[in-house]
Design an enzyme around this catalytic site. Sequence first.
Site, PDB file in Angstrom:
ATOM      1  N   ASP A  16       0.823  -1.214   0.000  1.00  0.00           N
ATOM      2  CA  ASP A  16       0.000   0.000   0.000  1.00  0.00           C
ATOM      3  C   ASP A  16       0.857   1.265   0.000  1.00  0.00           C
ATOM      4  O   ASP A  16       1.974   1.264   0.529  1.00  0.00           O
ATOM      5  CB  ASP A  16      -0.900  -0.019   1.247  1.00  0.00           C
ATOM      6  N   GLY A  17       0.308   2.334  -0.573  1.00  0.00           N
ATOM      7  CA  GLY A  17       0.985   3.635  -0.517  1.00  0.00           C
ATOM      8  C   GLY A  17       1.638   4.050  -1.831  1.00  0.00           C
ATOM      9  O   GLY A  17       2.284   5.093  -1.906  1.00  0.00           O
ATOM     10  N   THR A  62     -10.502  -7.200  -5.078  1.00  0.00           N
ATOM     11  CA  THR A  62     -11.750  -7.247  -5.853  1.00  0.00           C
ATOM     12  C   THR A  62     -12.400  -5.858  -5.880  1.00  0.00           C
ATOM     13  O   THR A  62     -13.206  -5.570  -6.749  1.00  0.00           O
ATOM     14  CB  THR A  62     -12.736  -8.272  -5.238  1.00  0.00           C
ATOM     15  N   GLU A  63     -12.034  -5.005  -4.917  1.00  0.00           N
ATOM     16  CA  GLU A  63     -12.615  -3.653  -4.846  1.00  0.00           C
ATOM     17  C   GLU A  63     -11.834  -2.646  -5.707  1.00  0.00           C
ATOM     18  O   GLU A  63     -12.329  -1.547  -5.982  1.00  0.00           O
ATOM     19  CB  GLU A  63     -12.638  -3.150  -3.395  1.00  0.00           C
ATOM     20  N   ASN A  64     -10.618  -3.013  -6.114  1.00  0.00           N
ATOM     21  CA  ASN A  64      -9.788  -2.066  -6.866  1.00  0.00           C
ATOM     22  C   ASN A  64     -10.299  -1.782  -8.285  1.00  0.00           C
ATOM     23  O   ASN A  64      -9.852  -0.849  -8.941  1.00  0.00           O
ATOM     24  CB  ASN A  64      -8.322  -2.537  -6.957  1.00  0.00           C
ATOM     25  N   SER A 195      -8.339  -4.921   5.165  1.00  0.00           N
ATOM     26  CA  SER A 195      -8.882  -4.702   3.810  1.00  0.00           C
ATOM     27  C   SER A 195      -9.177  -5.993   3.040  1.00  0.00           C
ATOM     28  O   SER A 195      -8.792  -6.143   1.876  1.00  0.00           O
ATOM     29  CB  SER A 195      -7.923  -3.831   2.987  1.00  0.00           C
ATOM     30  N   GLU A 206       0.098 -12.311  13.473  1.00  0.00           N
ATOM     31  CA  GLU A 206       0.631 -11.087  14.088  1.00  0.00           C
ATOM     32  C   GLU A 206       0.667  -9.993  13.015  1.00  0.00           C
ATOM     33  O   GLU A 206       0.988 -10.284  11.857  1.00  0.00           O
ATOM     34  CB  GLU A 206       2.064 -11.332  14.594  1.00  0.00           C
TER      35      GLU A 206
HETATM   36  C1  FPP Z   1      -2.096   0.052  -3.302  1.00  0.00           C
HETATM   37  O1  FPP Z   1      -1.555   1.357  -3.233  1.00  0.00           O
HETATM   38  C2  FPP Z   1      -1.501  -0.650  -4.421  1.00  0.00           C
HETATM   39  C3  FPP Z   1      -2.197  -1.203  -5.446  1.00  0.00           C
HETATM   40  C4  FPP Z   1      -3.664  -1.154  -5.553  1.00  0.00           C
HETATM   41  C5  FPP Z   1      -1.477  -1.876  -6.563  1.00  0.00           C
HETATM   42  C6  FPP Z   1      -0.242  -2.623  -6.155  1.00  0.00           C
HETATM   43  C7  FPP Z   1       0.380  -3.188  -7.342  1.00  0.00           C
HETATM   44  C8  FPP Z   1       1.709  -3.299  -7.544  1.00  0.00           C
HETATM   45  C9  FPP Z   1       2.728  -2.946  -6.553  1.00  0.00           C
HETATM   46  C10 FPP Z   1       2.213  -3.839  -8.842  1.00  0.00           C
HETATM   47  C11 FPP Z   1       1.807  -5.273  -9.012  1.00  0.00           C
HETATM   48  C12 FPP Z   1       2.780  -5.981  -9.771  1.00  0.00           C
HETATM   49  C13 FPP Z   1       3.363  -7.113  -9.402  1.00  0.00           C
HETATM   50  C14 FPP Z   1       4.489  -7.549 -10.206  1.00  0.00           C
HETATM   51  C15 FPP Z   1       2.973  -7.947  -8.253  1.00  0.00           C
HETATM   52  P1  FPP Z   1      -2.534   2.581  -3.474  1.00  0.00           P
HETATM   53  O2  FPP Z   1      -2.591   2.852  -4.918  1.00  0.00           O
HETATM   54  O3  FPP Z   1      -3.845   2.292  -2.830  1.00  0.00           O
HETATM   55  O4  FPP Z   1      -1.768   3.721  -2.734  1.00  0.00           O
HETATM   56  P2  FPP Z   1      -2.425   4.989  -2.039  1.00  0.00           P
HETATM   57  O5  FPP Z   1      -3.189   4.465  -0.838  1.00  0.00           O
HETATM   58  O6  FPP Z   1      -1.242   5.790  -1.659  1.00  0.00           O
HETATM   59  O7  FPP Z   1      -3.292   5.657  -3.055  1.00  0.00           O
END
Ligand code: FPP
Length: 239
Positions: A16-17, A62-64, A195, A206
């Site tokens: 996340d982030g 699934t929510e993304n 989440s 943990e």
């Molecule tokens: C959450 O951060 C991150 C995601 C929804 C996508 C994560 C995906 C990757 C790191 C790439 C996947 C690829 C591989 C190779 C596994 P956010 O977008 O919710 O961050 P925010 O809370 O700062 O908006």
Amino acid sequence: MPENTALPVHIGIIMDGNGRWATQRGLPRSRGHEQGAQTFRTICEYAADIGIKYLTFYAFSTENWSRPAEEINAVMDLFRDYLKEAEERQEENIQKGFRIRYIGDTSALPEDIRKLIRIAERESAQARKTTVNLAVNYGGRQEILHSVRSLARRVQSGEITPDEIRLEDIQAGLYTAGQPDPDLIIRPSGEYRLSNFLIWQAAYTEFWYSDILWPDFTPADLDRAIEDYGNRNRRFGGI
Ligand code: FPP
């Protein structure tokens, strides 16, 4: 790597982030995901080196799907790149003992990605050192529903009665069947939520939280999480 510390067998990570990391730098959110995918690679390699046997990364829930199409496509592209890379580096990955598993509902994913997943899972099936579960289009509640539906079908066919259903039967229908539950779940970026991630499997897990944004997460942060984990007193409901 922390010494004299009980090593978790299975670590789950909520990546996340990424969006905030990019926004803070005046970059498009997709750049944050790109950087996040690099961090994913670094942490995978490091965790395997120090002997972590199972890793589960939450890449897309699934929510993304409610995000803008551009962002969804950017994440799918990164996922695709990684799977293609895994195919190209098959020999190397097998030598390193990386087993790739997909957890989630593949039905909504683009067909070429589904095919790459099938290849990655098949080609790495014999590798045993570190299993890397990629949670894409994953939801913990949906996973439980998936398991319960298959049990309902067995009841309907007369194979078992409702009273014969055991906890192990629900577990056996989860995407992570056959794998140990996560010992430790890491969530960076200052959020204190699960989440919908591994909600069945996390009954006695943990948790470790941190303000670091996922693209900035380093092996030293993983060491810190493992060290803290080593100081926890896990009682599993006992005393
Ligand atoms: C959450 O951060 C991150 C995601 C929804 C996508 C994560 C995906 C990757 C790191 C790439 C996947 C690829 C591989 C190779 C596994 P956010 O977008 O919710 O961050 P925010 O809370 O700062 O908006």
